[in-house]
Enzyme design. Structure first.
Site, PDB file in Angstrom:
ATOM      1  N   SER A   1       0.847  -1.194   0.000  1.00 49.44           N
ATOM      2  CA  SER A   1       0.000   0.000   0.000  1.00 49.44           C
ATOM      3  C   SER A   1       0.881   1.241   0.000  1.00 49.44           C
ATOM      4  O   SER A   1       2.074   1.157  -0.313  1.00 49.44           O
ATOM      5  CB  SER A   1      -0.930  -0.018   1.210  1.00 49.44           C
ATOM      6  OG  SER A   1      -1.939   0.954   1.072  1.00 49.44           O
ATOM      7  N   ASN A   2       0.330   2.382   0.348  1.00 50.40           N
ATOM      8  CA  ASN A   2       1.091   3.635   0.410  1.00 50.40           C
ATOM      9  C   ASN A   2       0.451   4.521   1.466  1.00 50.40           C
ATOM     10  O   ASN A   2      -0.652   4.243   1.925  1.00 50.40           O
ATOM     11  CB  ASN A   2       1.124   4.290  -0.979  1.00 50.40           C
ATOM     12  CG  ASN A   2      -0.280   4.607  -1.454  1.00 50.40           C
ATOM     13  OD1 ASN A   2      -0.943   5.470  -0.906  1.00 50.40           O
ATOM     14  ND2 ASN A   2      -0.754   3.872  -2.458  1.00 50.40           N
ATOM     15  N   PRO A   3       1.131   5.621   1.867  1.00 48.94           N
ATOM     16  CA  PRO A   3       0.618   6.402   3.018  1.00 48.94           C
ATOM     17  C   PRO A   3      -0.490   7.401   2.691  1.00 48.94           C
ATOM     18  O   PRO A   3      -0.759   8.290   3.503  1.00 48.94           O
ATOM     19  CB  PRO A   3       1.862   7.151   3.526  1.00 48.94           C
ATOM     20  CG  PRO A   3       2.924   6.965   2.509  1.00 48.94           C
ATOM     21  CD  PRO A   3       2.421   6.121   1.391  1.00 48.94           C
TER      22      PRO A   3
ATOM     23  N   ALA B   1      -4.470   7.082  -4.674  1.00 49.43           N
ATOM     24  CA  ALA B   1      -3.097   6.626  -4.924  1.00 49.43           C
ATOM     25  C   ALA B   1      -3.190   5.120  -5.159  1.00 49.43           C
ATOM     26  O   ALA B   1      -3.100   4.309  -4.231  1.00 49.43           O
ATOM     27  CB  ALA B   1      -2.221   6.949  -3.725  1.00 49.43           C
TER      28      ALA B   1
END
Ligand code: C5P
Length: 406
Positions: A214-216, A281
């Site tokens: 995943s990403n922040p 995102a």
């Protein structure tokens, strides 16, 4: 407008913070701008500033917990709530928590619950407190209900300038400007009846039942676009990945996990849409094979095979029709050229380029500093703005490209 006077009534709540000493300057500036100023001081505020110095700068006596239950025709928390705008100066973590949880045990909180006008919070607290997840969760809740925030600013704070970092209260002039903006007429309803789809947040690509890529992304930018579109009259569907933000009222929220789920939800919502804004995102890859069981740790390196995810924006671009498509891009280098190529390749009307390495912006921040990039390579740098302001500008740009409605 207040029934008794032509002046807009403004409630100023003073919280228990060192910054409470600036409250009289705020009251004076609001009066200079023609407001009829009511003031409430919390018990904690009165540790920092006297009732007398507040009442001399306001248009009447100070509302305090000690006077709350005195006999009068109408309760103090109701009379003080009949205003055109409310501002909480020196807003403490305690007041934010109380308001975010609907507490009414003190005059300031009971009044805030009764206020129907726009509310502006001007926090002042130590950086460690401000950045604490509990405080930030309360801020997000209040933002979700439409409350506005100004600051806190970066710099020295405290009476001796002993504090350093984010936490300093905004200056009285900036507060008066922000209150004046709250009092100005409602934003245009220029998106009345326009169907808008916004994607937000990250996606999660599970490798096994407990591990994912995943990403922040916090979802704040997409939520700001969805809320701004709602306030301008649009019919909004917000498709969001896993984020901690609560569902904003007045729009359709679809919660998804993976990029494939995001694709299904966005494509089906986009069928009748006029504008699609992809702030999500999206993870570029997913596991080629998702293991049904948690994979045991093995000695040495492991190889994970990844498969590219479908590009949702590009897919929408292939069947663009009269829809306006807006994307976001995050680049660390050659930003404008790469974003212009992306806009071309995905057939987007424009892309907002943001920069992951700039402090206080993009991932997780309250602000964003973006560059609008068109497919022909022309671009516009926007200043650092709150995510809500970026959202408003984005919608104004998009609205210009919508087909004229009859
Ligand atoms: O190619 P890149 O990921 O930089 O493009 C970013 C833009 O494309 C964003 O608007 C993002 O939401 C969208 N996107 C998408 N599907 C993907 C990857 C990105 O719609 N698989």
């Amino acid at each position: 407008m207040n029934a008794l006077s032509a002046k807009p009534a403004v409630l100023v709540i003073v919280g228990g913070s060192m910054a409470a000493v600036k409250a009289p300057s705020v009251l004076r500036r609001l009066r200079e701008r023609g407001a009829d100023v009511r003031v409430i001081a919390t018990r904690a505020a009165l540790q920092f500033i006297t009732e007398l110095s507040l009442s001399t700068a306001a248009d009447g006596p100070v509302g305090t917990d000690d006077h709350w239950f005195e006999a009068r025709p109408d309760a103090l928390h109701l009379t003080h709530a009949r205003v055109e705008a409310a501002v909480v100066v020196g807003a403490s973590a305690e007041l934010l928590a109380g308001a975010a949880h609907g507490h009414a045990g003190e005059l300031a909180l009971a009044t805030l619950l009764s206020v129907r006008a726009p509310v502006l919070w001007v926090p002042a607290m130590n950086e460690a407190m401000w950045t604490n997840p509990a405080v930030q969760a309360n801020v997000s809740t209040l933002r979700g209900w439409g409350h506005r925030f100004l600051g806190p600013e970066e710099g020295a704070f405290g009476t001796r300038g002993e504090g350093q970092g984010v936490g300093r209260m905004s200056e009285p002039d900036a507060i008066a400007d922000a209150v004046t903006a709250l009092l100005s007429p409602a934003p245009p309803r220029d998106l009345e009846g326009v169907r808008v789809v916004v994607s937000a947040g990250p996606t999660r690509e599970y490798l096994d039942p407990v591990r994912f890529i995943s990403n922040p992304s916090s979802g704040k930018m997409g939520f700001a676009v969805a809320q701004a579109a709602r306030d301008r009259g649009a019919d909004v569907t917000l498709v969001t990945g896993p984020v901690t933000l609560p569902d904003p009222p007045g729009l359709r929220v679809v919660r998804i996990g993976s990029a494939l789920e995001l694709r299904d939800a966005v494509l089906s919502a986009a069928l009748g849409a006029d504008l699609v804004v992809m702030t999500a995102a999206v993870a570029d890859y997913r596991a080629s094979q998702q293991n049904g069981e948690k994979q045991a740790k093995v000695a040495g390196d492991v190889t994970v095979h990844l498969t590219p995810n479908p590009d949702i924006l590009a897919e929408l671009g292939r069947e663009k029709g009269r829809r306006v498509l807006v994307g976001f891009a995050m680049e660390t280098h050659a930003g404008v050229e790469r974003a212009a190529l992306k806009a071309q390749r995905k057939n987007a009307d424009f892309i907002l380029l943001n920069y992951p390495t700039r402090e206080g912006t993009a991932f997780g921040g309250e602000d964003n500093q973006v560059t609008l990039v068109r497919p022909d390579g022309s671009f516009e740098d926007w200043p650092r703005l709150s995510k809500r302001e970026v959202a408003e500008r984005l919608l104004s740009e998009a609205a210009r490209r919508l087909p004229v409605r009859t």
